[in-house]
Design an enzyme around this catalytic site. Structure first.
Site, PDB file in Angstrom:
ATOM      1  N   HIS A   1      98.422   8.182  47.719  1.00  0.00           N
ATOM      2  CA  HIS A   1      98.020   9.578  47.602  1.00  0.00           C
ATOM      3  C   HIS A   1      98.392  10.083  46.215  1.00  0.00           C
ATOM      4  CE1 HIS A   1     102.285  10.577  47.943  1.00  0.00           C
ATOM      5  NE2 HIS A   1     102.339   9.799  49.018  1.00  0.00           N
TER       6      HIS A   1
ATOM      7  N   CYS B   1     105.841   5.312  49.492  1.00  0.00           N
ATOM      8  CA  CYS B   1     104.393   5.452  49.297  1.00  0.00           C
ATOM      9  C   CYS B   1     103.959   5.007  47.906  1.00  0.00           C
ATOM     10  CB  CYS B   1     103.972   6.897  49.551  1.00  0.00           C
ATOM     11  SG  CYS B   1     103.914   7.326  51.301  1.00  0.00           S
TER      12      CYS B   1
END
Length: 345
Positions: free
Chosen positions: A221, A234
């Site tokens: 992301h 992440c």
């Protein structure tokens, strides 16, 4: 008086002899220094030629433009704020917005975190697509049967995208920090959401989130790129890259009820180890423009054990997707019945 005169003459002769010996030694030192300098220069030149030749041989994956113009300069940023502001002002004048974006991307930075760097690696020739500086091979034959594939390299903090073995895109990333490292190995994309809220903190907004580990909550992301691995597992991306990958990759397909997976999404590989506390990998480009490059051989060895699984899941997804399309096409909508008109008597 005669003895005094003789003594003076003797001392004078001794002094002259000492001076001659000293001069001779200095001349010999200068001569040796000169020889050493010449010898060092010659050796350096030979070594440089050797490095260039070796680089060309080893870097079959580098585009021709990179081999010809693969030289980088260091833009050193002082600690003093006024001086830094002055340098960045000149930086903004010299380079266009797209060029600045590319330079920061090479240094694994976004515009918000550009102040984090003390040195920027700047290519002599700016390619705003970044493709001329790709550390990934331009073609990997073993992936020719895989329609979509995304790979993340921990050592160089970069991602690459392949379609049927051809590199179509690459860019910077900030992966899991040392205390919360991103899981390595092969996985597949799952669900996606244009704006997710982090489970670590509700204040963290994650635009264009694409999950790759559903249980672990790991995905890629958009988020800050500070120039080093800083995430909570992440895979952080620049906004444009997050948007692009959001549209590129396929989601999973779930069975009715959503409890089980009927088909997996796009294959994703995370590999390698980052040298914590060491010199940032992209800084090595200042010494060798090929320093970050990953060879075809290395990629082939890494991917070969997983190719069959990738193709098997790809074929399964296509069959499932086709069956869903067929079922939808065969479903005939029920038409509303028209009332029967009864003629009046």
């Amino acid at each position: 008086m005669k003895n005094i005169s003789v003594k003076k003459s003797f001392l004078y002769a001794l002094f002259c002899a000492a001076m001659l010996i000293s001069c001779k030694k200095e001349i010999e030192k200068l001569s040796d220094t000169f020889k050493d300098t010449v010898s060092s220069s010659e050796i350096s030149a030979v070594e440089k030629d050797s490095i260039k030749k070796d680089s060309v041989v080893k870097k079959e994956s580098v585009p021709p433009a990179m081999q010809e113009n693969g030289f980088y300069n260091a833009l050193v940023l002082p600690k003093d704020k006024k001086l830094r502001d002055s340098i960045y002002a000149e930086f903004s004048k010299k380079y266009s917005e797209k060029e600045r974006y590319a330079i920061l991307a090479l240094n694994r930075l976004d515009s918000k975190n550009k102040w984090n760097a003390d040195t920027l690696v700047v290519p002599a020739k700016i390619d705003t697509t970044l493709m001329e500086y790709s550390p990934f091979p331009m073609q990997i034959d073993i992936l020719s049967g895989v329609k979509k594939f995304v790979i993340f390299s921990y050592p160089i903090q970069a991602y690459g995208v392949y379609s049927n073995g051809s590199l179509v895109k690459w860019g910077p990333t900030s992966m899991g920090k040392k205390a919360a490292q991103t899981t390595r190995g092969l996985t597949f994309t799952n669900w996606k959401k244009k704006l997710s809220i982090s489970t670590v903190s509700s204040e963290w907004k994650l635009p264009y989130n694409f999950n790759i580990h559903n249980i672990g909550g790991i995905g890629w992301h958009q988020y800050d790129l500070p120039g080093y691995p800083a995430s909570h597992s992440c895979l952080r991306l620049l906004m444009k890259d997050a948007q692009w990958l959001y549209s590129y990759a396929d989601t999973w397909i779930l069975n009715p009820g959503g409890a089980t997976t009927k088909a997996k999404g796009t294959p994703v590989m995370v590999f390698g180890d980052y040298k914590w506390g060491g010199r940032k990998p992209w800084r090595k480009l200042l010494d060798d423009p090929n320093a970050n490059n990953i060879s075809v051989e290395e990629m082939t060895k890494l991917l070969e054990p997983h190719i069959d699984k990738m193709i098997k899941e790809q074929d399964n997804r296509e069959k499932v997707a086709d069956s869903i399309k067929t079922a939808k096409a065969m479903a005939v909508p029920i038409q509303d019945e028209k009332p029967v008109e009864v003629p009046a008597n």
